[in-house]
Design a protein around this motif. Structure first.
Motif, PDB file in Angstrom:
ATOM      1  N   SER A   1       0.919  -1.414  -0.067  1.00  0.00           N
ATOM      2  CA  SER A   1       0.040   0.062  -0.093  1.00  0.00           C
ATOM      3  C   SER A   1       0.680   1.123  -0.105  1.00  0.00           C
ATOM      4  CB  SER A   1      -0.846  -0.011   1.400  1.00  0.00           C
ATOM      5  OG  SER A   1      -0.210  -0.002   2.472  1.00  0.00           O
TER       6      SER A   1
ATOM      7  N   SER B   1       2.088   4.781  -0.936  1.00  0.00           N
ATOM      8  CA  SER B   1       1.288   6.240  -1.033  1.00  0.00           C
ATOM      9  C   SER B   1       0.664   6.125  -2.432  1.00  0.00           C
ATOM     10  CB  SER B   1       2.126   7.256  -0.596  1.00  0.00           C
ATOM     11  OG  SER B   1       2.524   7.184   0.512  1.00  0.00           O
TER      12      SER B   1
ATOM     13  N   GLU C   1      -3.114   2.603  -2.269  1.00  0.00           N
ATOM     14  CA  GLU C   1      -3.888   2.106  -0.816  1.00  0.00           C
ATOM     15  C   GLU C   1      -5.237   1.361  -1.303  1.00  0.00           C
ATOM     16  OE1 GLU C   1      -2.041   6.232   0.576  1.00  0.00           O
ATOM     17  OE2 GLU C   1      -3.167   5.127  -1.533  1.00  0.00           O
TER      18      GLU C   1
ATOM     19  N   ASP D   1      -9.749   6.721  -0.531  1.00  0.00           N
ATOM     20  CA  ASP D   1      -9.109   5.663   0.145  1.00  0.00           C
ATOM     21  C   ASP D   1      -8.999   5.830   1.630  1.00  0.00           C
ATOM     22  OD1 ASP D   1      -9.160   4.095  -2.220  1.00  0.00           O
ATOM     23  OD2 ASP D   1      -7.118   4.716  -2.598  1.00  0.00           O
TER      24      ASP D   1
ATOM     25  N   HIS E   1      -2.549   5.750   9.348  1.00  0.00           N
ATOM     26  CA  HIS E   1      -2.321   5.871   7.680  1.00  0.00           C
ATOM     27  C   HIS E   1      -2.415   4.464   7.444  1.00  0.00           C
ATOM     28  CE1 HIS E   1       1.826   5.723   7.836  1.00  0.00           C
ATOM     29  NE2 HIS E   1       1.816   6.649   8.530  1.00  0.00           N
ATOM     30  N   LEU E   2      -2.773   4.215   6.075  1.00  0.00           N
ATOM     31  CA  LEU E   2      -2.767   2.760   5.405  1.00  0.00           C
ATOM     32  C   LEU E   2      -1.471   2.932   4.595  1.00  0.00           C
ATOM     33  CD1 LEU E   2      -6.511   2.323   4.248  1.00  0.00           C
ATOM     34  CD2 LEU E   2      -5.299   1.339   6.389  1.00  0.00           C
ATOM     35  N   ASP E   3      -0.924   4.013   4.177  1.00  0.00           N
ATOM     36  CA  ASP E   3       0.184   3.757   3.202  1.00  0.00           C
ATOM     37  C   ASP E   3       1.417   3.630   3.850  1.00  0.00           C
ATOM     38  OD1 ASP E   3      -0.244   6.631   4.379  1.00  0.00           O
ATOM     39  OD2 ASP E   3       1.169   7.396   2.815  1.00  0.00           O
TER      40      ASP E   3
ATOM     41  N   LYS F   1       1.657  -0.133  10.466  1.00  0.00           N
ATOM     42  CA  LYS F   1       0.378  -0.952  10.318  1.00  0.00           C
ATOM     43  C   LYS F   1       0.267  -1.693  11.605  1.00  0.00           C
ATOM     44  CE  LYS F   1       0.331  -1.423   5.156  1.00  0.00           C
ATOM     45  NZ  LYS F   1       0.534  -2.158   4.148  1.00  0.00           N
TER      46      LYS F   1
ATOM     47  N   ASP G   1      -5.365   7.543   3.713  1.00  0.00           N
ATOM     48  CA  ASP G   1      -4.285   7.399   2.511  1.00  0.00           C
ATOM     49  C   ASP G   1      -3.394   8.545   2.653  1.00  0.00           C
ATOM     50  OD1 ASP G   1      -5.514   9.169  -0.053  1.00  0.00           O
ATOM     51  OD2 ASP G   1      -7.092   8.818   1.984  1.00  0.00           O
TER      52      ASP G   1
END
Length: 363
Positions: free
Chosen positions: A21, A23, A26, A50, A69-71, A97, A134
């Motif tokens: 994922s 940036s 994602e 996202d 954040h997911l990225d 994560k 994201d």
């Protein structure tokens, strides 16, 4: 892809890490997170781009927001994740994560329905908002939390926001502000064989560097947290060719300032340091005060048993501070490992982070 949010938090972290994922990429992970949260009774789930938001509405007197954040930064041949000696290695394990996994597992395993509304043992003490967003690792204009604040301000309402950035399990309060500025040094071009006919712009950088070398950084203590400022040259650009006296040099400086300064005040200070020079502000972000006097923040600090410390660096807690929402940084990862090829997180630290937040959110 399906995510089992009830899996042990270390295993859930591994599953999240194994979904690349970087940036801007994602979507697959955001799809899986949205699908998993939508299956949890008691959550209202919404999405913008996202960024995925889930909220409870139990009528509790306060609301706590958990954000992550997911990225990740670009991969460095560090996927898939692997476990070695109690550590989970892989891109994004520490940043962040592991923190996202804690938040998601709590969403799936805390009592979220109205049936648990009477405040008994194990019931939620607060309504809770979860935000997985994201584009945190890139330029501010792409930041998913920034986009949510602009488009859906009410989604961010909370008495306390906990940003699950890596802090090694410490409570890091507020954050520094940051700005970058360029000092432009003009000169006159000439052939290097006849250097006396020119005016060397690169040589003029010596005075700029002297001022930086003699600069004494300020320290400021706010709510018991000590922030140390820093003003540094981070880039020098100049030169035309190996036989040309350069007629232009640029020195980029970065000022990390305590959150008692505004961006305007910080830039005015940098102007004073480089009085007499052409100075252009190229990037800036205000800091965030510790916010420890807020009741929800004080309760969280008490639940951790930690002594809060200042956050060195800028994080999205500043976005919450701009909205008048107290915010703290707390996560299981080690910030010194973020973005490294051998990034890892201690599995025991993830477990401890989940236990602590569960204890804080429930009675």
């Amino acid at each position: 892809m399906d995510l089992d949010l009830t899996a042990p938090v270390g295993e859930l972290t591994r599953r999240l890490v194994d979904v690349p994922s970087v940036s801007g990429e994602e979507a697959a992970l955001a799809d899986a997170v949205e699908k998993a949260l939508a299956a949890v009774d008691g959550l209202r789930v919404a999405r913008d781009g996202d960024a995925v938001v889930a909220r409870t509405f139990l009528g509790r007197p306060s609301r706590i927001l958990l954000a992550g954040h997911l990225d990740t930064v670009p991969l460095a041949d560090n996927l898939p994740a692997r476990v070695v000696g109690g550590r989970l290695y892989g891109c994004g394990t520490s940043d962040m994560k592991a923190g996202v996994a804690i938040a998601l597992r709590l969403a799936a395993t805390l009592p979220l329905t109205d049936a648990s509304a009477p405040a008994g043992v194990g019931a939620l003490r607060h309504d809770v908002t979860w935000i997985c967003y994201d584009n945190e690792e890139v330029t501010a204009d792409r930041n998913g939390l920034r986009r949510l604040a602009a488009r859906h301000r009410d989604w961010l309402d909370a008495d306390l926001a906990i940003l699950m950035e890596p802090t090694s399990g410490e409570v890091e309060a507020g954050c520094q502000g940051t700005l970058r500025a360029v000092v432009t040094l003009p000169g006159t071009r000439a052939h290097s064989a006849r250097s006396w006919l020119g005016d060397n712009a690169v040589h003029k950088a010596a005075e700029v560097l002297r001022r930086l070398g003699e600069y004494r950084a300020r320290t400021v203590t706010l709510d018991g947290c000590t922030y140390r400022e820093g003003l540094s040259a981070v880039r020098i650009d100049g030169g035309v060719a190996g036989n040309v006296i350069p007629d232009l040099c640029r020195v980029t400086v970065n000022f990390r300032f305590a959150p008692d300064r505004t961006v305007e005040n910080a830039f005015a200070h940098v102007r004073e340091v480089f009085d007499g020079y052409d100075l252009e502000l190229t990037d800036r972000a205000g800091g965030a005060p510790p916010g420890l006097a807020a009741p929800a923040a004080a309760a969280f600090v008490a639940a951790t048993g930690r002594v809060p410390v200042a956050k060195y660096g800028w994080t999205d807690v500043a976005r919450f501070a701009e909205l008048g929402i107290p915010a703290l940084n707390y996560g299981p990862g080690d910030p010194n490992l973020a973005h490294t090829r051998d990034e890892y997180v201690e599995l025991a630290a993830i477990d401890e982070g989940e236990r602590l937040l569960r204890r804080y959110l429930t009675s």
